[in-house]
Each structure stands twice: as structure tokens, then as C-alpha cells.
Design an enzyme around this catalytic site. Structure first.
Site, PDB file in Angstrom:
ATOM      1  N   LYS A   1     176.663  84.448  86.594  1.00 11.27           N
ATOM      2  CA  LYS A   1     178.130  84.468  86.583  1.00 11.27           C
ATOM      3  C   LYS A   1     178.672  85.563  87.499  1.00 11.27           C
ATOM      4  O   LYS A   1     179.746  85.413  88.070  1.00 11.27           O
ATOM      5  CB  LYS A   1     178.655  84.637  85.152  1.00 11.27           C
ATOM      6  CG  LYS A   1     178.485  83.377  84.324  1.00 11.27           C
ATOM      7  CD  LYS A   1     179.439  83.318  83.154  1.00 11.27           C
ATOM      8  CE  LYS A   1     179.293  82.013  82.415  1.00 11.27           C
ATOM      9  NZ  LYS A   1     180.007  81.992  81.129  1.00 11.27           N
TER      10      LYS A   1
ATOM     11  N   LYS B   1     179.801  72.798  82.857  1.00 12.91           N
ATOM     12  CA  LYS B   1     181.262  72.646  82.901  1.00 12.91           C
ATOM     13  C   LYS B   1     181.859  73.163  84.200  1.00 12.91           C
ATOM     14  O   LYS B   1     182.831  72.641  84.692  1.00 12.91           O
ATOM     15  CB  LYS B   1     181.892  73.519  81.802  1.00 12.91           C
ATOM     16  CG  LYS B   1     181.803  73.024  80.410  1.00 12.91           C
ATOM     17  CD  LYS B   1     182.376  74.128  79.492  1.00 12.91           C
ATOM     18  CE  LYS B   1     181.848  74.002  78.103  1.00 12.91           C
ATOM     19  NZ  LYS B   1     181.648  75.274  77.419  1.00 12.91           N
TER      20      LYS B   1
ATOM     21  N   LYS C   1     171.277  73.007  85.496  1.00 11.52           N
ATOM     22  CA  LYS C   1     171.752  72.277  84.313  1.00 11.52           C
ATOM     23  C   LYS C   1     173.122  71.652  84.586  1.00 11.52           C
ATOM     24  O   LYS C   1     173.849  72.109  85.481  1.00 11.52           O
ATOM     25  CB  LYS C   1     171.823  73.225  83.107  1.00 11.52           C
ATOM     26  CG  LYS C   1     172.876  74.293  83.234  1.00 11.52           C
ATOM     27  CD  LYS C   1     173.202  74.971  81.896  1.00 11.52           C
ATOM     28  CE  LYS C   1     174.410  75.873  82.093  1.00 11.52           C
ATOM     29  NZ  LYS C   1     174.982  76.467  80.956  1.00 11.52           N
TER      30      LYS C   1
HETATM   31  P1  TYM Z   1     178.529  76.894  76.147  1.00 16.11           P
HETATM   32  O1  TYM Z   1     179.956  76.708  75.787  1.00 16.11           O
HETATM   33  O2  TYM Z   1     178.175  77.171  77.564  1.00 16.11           O
HETATM   34  O3  TYM Z   1     177.676  75.644  75.720  1.00 16.11           O
HETATM   35  C1  TYM Z   1     177.717  75.182  74.390  1.00 16.11           C
HETATM   36  C2  TYM Z   1     176.377  74.637  73.968  1.00 16.11           C
HETATM   37  O4  TYM Z   1     175.959  73.586  74.848  1.00 16.11           O
HETATM   38  C3  TYM Z   1     174.640  73.843  75.313  1.00 16.11           C
HETATM   39  N1  TYM Z   1     174.529  73.319  76.670  1.00 16.11           N
HETATM   40  C4  TYM Z   1     173.595  72.450  77.067  1.00 16.11           C
HETATM   41  N2  TYM Z   1     172.588  71.851  76.407  1.00 16.11           N
HETATM   42  C5  TYM Z   1     171.805  70.996  77.114  1.00 16.11           C
HETATM   43  N3  TYM Z   1     171.998  70.708  78.432  1.00 16.11           N
HETATM   44  C6  TYM Z   1     173.003  71.282  79.116  1.00 16.11           C
HETATM   45  N4  TYM Z   1     173.194  70.987  80.395  1.00 16.11           N
HETATM   46  C7  TYM Z   1     173.852  72.206  78.434  1.00 16.11           C
HETATM   47  N5  TYM Z   1     174.929  72.940  78.807  1.00 16.11           N
HETATM   48  C8  TYM Z   1     175.317  73.621  77.722  1.00 16.11           C
HETATM   49  C9  TYM Z   1     174.508  75.359  75.264  1.00 16.11           C
HETATM   50  O5  TYM Z   1     173.163  75.751  75.213  1.00 16.11           O
HETATM   51  C10 TYM Z   1     175.271  75.695  73.999  1.00 16.11           C
HETATM   52  O6  TYM Z   1     174.441  75.547  72.863  1.00 16.11           O
HETATM   53  N6  TYM Z   1     177.254  81.408  74.682  1.00 16.11           N
HETATM   54  C11 TYM Z   1     177.493  80.075  74.188  1.00 16.11           C
HETATM   55  C12 TYM Z   1     178.595  79.986  73.156  1.00 16.11           C
HETATM   56  C13 TYM Z   1     178.408  80.879  71.980  1.00 16.11           C
HETATM   57  C14 TYM Z   1     177.490  80.691  70.929  1.00 16.11           C
HETATM   58  C15 TYM Z   1     177.706  81.777  70.022  1.00 16.11           C
HETATM   59  C16 TYM Z   1     176.508  79.739  70.671  1.00 16.11           C
HETATM   60  C17 TYM Z   1     179.111  81.997  71.700  1.00 16.11           C
HETATM   61  N7  TYM Z   1     178.705  82.528  70.518  1.00 16.11           N
HETATM   62  C18 TYM Z   1     176.951  81.902  68.888  1.00 16.11           C
HETATM   63  C19 TYM Z   1     175.751  79.872  69.509  1.00 16.11           C
HETATM   64  C20 TYM Z   1     175.968  80.943  68.632  1.00 16.11           C
HETATM   65  C21 TYM Z   1     177.885  79.230  75.375  1.00 16.11           C
HETATM   66  O7  TYM Z   1     178.269  79.701  76.396  1.00 16.11           O
HETATM   67  O8  TYM Z   1     177.865  77.972  75.165  1.00 16.11           O
END
Ligand code: TYM
Length: 334
Positions: free
Chosen positions: A115, A200, A197
Site C-alpha cells: 500500500k 477492490k 489477487k
Molecule cells: P478486506 O476488506 O481487504 O477483505 C475482506 C476479506 O476478503 C478476503 N479477500 C480475499 N479472499 C480470497 N481471494 C481474494 N482475492 C480476496 N480478497 C480479499 C480477505 O482475506 C478478507 O478476509 N484487514 C481486513 C479487514 C479486517 C479484519 C479485521 C478481518 C479488519 N479487521 C479483523 C478479520 C478480522 C481486510 O482488509 O479485509
């Protein structure tokens, strides 16, 4: 809340469009856990602020994501569904955890490095602190299991390290959480470049399927998806593009990869890609209809969020009080 059941916590950032990767790697796996565990599912709006946001859009995306969670099967009567910023203890515990986290370990986080590269003009402290706030989300609820995609496992490792370090320094306080990742779908790849991956924030629209894309867009994106140099529909390490499509097809249709390979043996990529698109459309269309219905029902969503914040707040207070006591802060006089 049932004290015998283990606690599950997970969240998604309300930034931009929620992707098929978010769904297959995370949200989809949350629903089956609701009967067996105490589940908390959170819209992590504070995390979104680490990259520039348009305030009105962030507010809309947050409420849209709440509606999407429910449309995907999160039942607010079984799980605690809430917005992170509604429970102020998340930010407060993050401060305490900051005092046991080392700059060196945060500097090494691959997401921070990625990032920082992508947002070179805005490498703010929040971006670096991001995993500490995530650890706070998890540890605040004495969470044991965290269903996430593969890209979040390094952050989860840090949450475990911080829990163990704090427990070692101040005596047992936090449960040490474990990641719950699934064999299939934990890393859905970009449709244009299988070395990254599906994300978004990918500027290439064709690389990403959004859960809210209409069926023409979905069909078009799969049609344009990169493939491998031969023509076989086969799951293999050296066939990253087709393996990615097979994974998506299998998870959306419910058919095993082996059966799918058999079904498409001898058929061209064109037919296969159309079938992948159809399987995805069949999954997302009912979700979209339900999401739209719920997003329009503001009173219902507000009721859900009020209840969620109260439930989460009660649990969060318990942990934070304990933490403040352990580190030597004088409790508030009432
Ligand atoms: P975020 O918002 O980027 O993504 C949310 C969830 O989606 C999963 N994910 C994927 N899984 C498979 N293939 C992909 N291409 C893919 N892109 C995203 C992510 O692994 C995630 O599980 N840091 C976290 C949000 C967060 C969180 C937490 C998660 C904040 N606090 C506490 C669990 C527990 C995040 O950026 O997710």
C-alpha cells in the site's frame, strides 16, 4: 451470548466494490459458522480511512455493506453485526497494543509495503498501524477463530504475537486467535493477471468481478479473462488462469473440480468461460436483489446496527476494563 461456544470474528472494509474474492474467500464462509459459534461480523470503517475516502461515499458504502452481509446470509439474530466505529473500544485497545507492537514488525508487513507503494503520496501512520487496529478488533472479543482469505494471514500472525506478548508481560488476558482459511477460494486471482489477487483497488475493471456487477458485465469479464497457452480445462500448478476459473466455477456451482474437469473435457475455453459466468450470476443475482431491498429499508438496518453495537460494546467493555487494570491505569470513579 453462549459462554461455552467459541468466538468467531471477521470483517470487511467498506471501500469500493465488494469483490467475488471477498465473497468466496471470506463472507461466504461466515454463514455456516453462525449456529456453532458466537459470531461477530463487523464492517471495519476505521480501517478504510487509511486510504483517502470521499466521506459521503464511505457512509453509503458502509450501509450498503451492512445490507450485503445480511443478503449473503448473516442473520442478525444469530450473529452480532455492527460497525467498527460504533464501538469506541476498538480504537482504545489499539492504542494499548501500539505500546507492545514494534515498529520493525509493522514495517515488515507485506500489505503495508504494497500500500505504501500504491499510495506513495499518503503513507500515513494509520497505514502502518492498520494491523494493530485489526489485532484490536480480534482480541477485544476474546476471539478464537478468524475466517479470512490468505492475504490476511500475516496480519493474523501479528495479532497472535501481540496477544502472546501482552499475556507474557501482564499475565493471561487475551485468547490467542487462529486463522480459519479454506483450501479452496482463499486466494481468488485477478482475471487479468494471475500473479496478483483479485482486489477492490485494481484499476483494471476487467480484472475484478464485483458482487454487484450486472450479468452482462460478469459475462464480459469472464469472456475477457486471461487463459493458459494450451486448451485443456484442467486444474494444475502450471495452469494458474484456468485453475482460478475452475475454483470459481466449483465454489459457485457446488460441483467438484474433478467433475468440472470431466464435464468440460474436450470443450473450448469459450464454452467453459460462459459456464463460469452463468454459475457466478446464479449466485450473485439473488444476493443483489436482497441487498437492494435491505439497503432501502433504513429503519431495519438502523435497528440491527443499534442492537449489534450494544451487544459488541458490552463484550468490548469487559476486555478493555481488564486490559486497563492490568497495565496499571486507575479505573474511573463513579
Ligand atoms: P478486506 O476488506 O481487504 O477483505 C475482506 C476479506 O476478503 C478476503 N479477500 C480475499 N479472499 C480470497 N481471494 C481474494 N482475492 C480476496 N480478497 C480479499 C480477505 O482475506 C478478507 O478476509 N484487514 C481486513 C479487514 C479486517 C479484519 C479485521 C478481518 C479488519 N479487521 C479483523 C478479520 C478480522 C481486510 O482488509 O479485509
Amino acid at each position: 451470548m453462549d459462554n461455552v461456544k467459541k468466538t468467531v470474528f471477521s470483517g470487511v472494509q467498506p471501500t469500493g466494490k465488494i469483490t467475488l474474492g471477498n465473497y468466496l474467500g471470506a463472507i461466504r464462509n461466515w454463514t455456516p459458522l453462525q449456529d456453532e459459534y458466537n459470531c461477530l461480523y463487523c464492517v471495519v470503517d476505521l480501517h478504510s480511512l487509511t486510504v483517502a475516502q470521499v466521506p459521503a461515499e464511505l457512509r453509503k458504502n458502509t450501509m450498503d455493506l451492512v445490507a450485503l452481509y445480511i443478503a449473503c446470509g448473516i442473520d442478525p439474530n444469530k450473529s452480532t453485526l455492527f460497525i467498527q466505529s460504533h464501538v469506541h473500544q476498538h480504537a482504545e485497545l489499539a492504542w494499548i497494543l501500539d505500546t507492545v507492537a514494534y515498529i520493525g514488525e509493522l514495517n515488515r508487513m507485506t500489505q503495508f509495503k504494497d500500500k505504501s507503494r500504491k499510495h506513495a503520496d499518503n503513507i500515513n501512520m494509520g497505514l502502518m498501524n492498520y494491523p494493530v487496529l485489526m489485532a484490536s478488533d480480534i482480541l477485544l472479543y476474546q476471539t478464537e477463530l478468524v475466517p479470512i482469505g490468505k492475504d490476511q494471514t500475516q496480519h493474523l500472525e501479528l495479532a497472535r504475537d501481540l496477544a502472546e506478548r501482552f499475556n507474557g508481560r501482564y499475565s493471561d488476558t487475551f485468547a490467542v486467535p487462529e486463522a480459519l482459511t479454506y483450501k479452496s477460494g482463499s486466494s481468488i486471482k485477478s482475471l487479468q493477471d494471475t500473479s496478483v489477487k483479485m482486489s477492490k483497488s485494481d484499476p483494471n475493471e476487467n480484472a475484478v468481478v464485483s458482487l454487484m456487477d450486472d450479468k452482462d458485465a460478469i459475462a464480459r469479464k469472464f469472456k475477457r479473462a486471461v487463459t493458459d497457452c494450451d486448451t485443456a480445462v484442467r486444474f494444475a500448478e502450471d495452469k494458474a488462469a484456468i485453475s482460478n476459473l475452475l475454483t470459481i466455477y466449483s465454489l459457485c456451482s457446488g460441483e467438484s473440480i474433478e467433475k468440472a474437469e470431466f464435464r468440460f473435457a474436450g470443450k473450448g475455453y469459450g464454452e467453459f468461460k460462459q459456464a463460469v459466468a452463468d454459475a457466478v450470476i446464479a449466485v450473485v443475482e439473488p444476493i443483489q436483489a436482497e441487498q437492494k431491498r435491505l439497503a432501502a429499508d433504513k429503519a431495519y438496518l438502523e435497528g440491527v446496527l443499534k442492537q449489534g453495537a450494544e451487544q459488541a460494546g458490552r463484550l468490548a467493555r469487559r476486555t478493555l476494563d481488564k486490559v486497563y487494570r492490568k497495565v496499571g491505569l486507575v479505573g474511573r470513579f463513579r
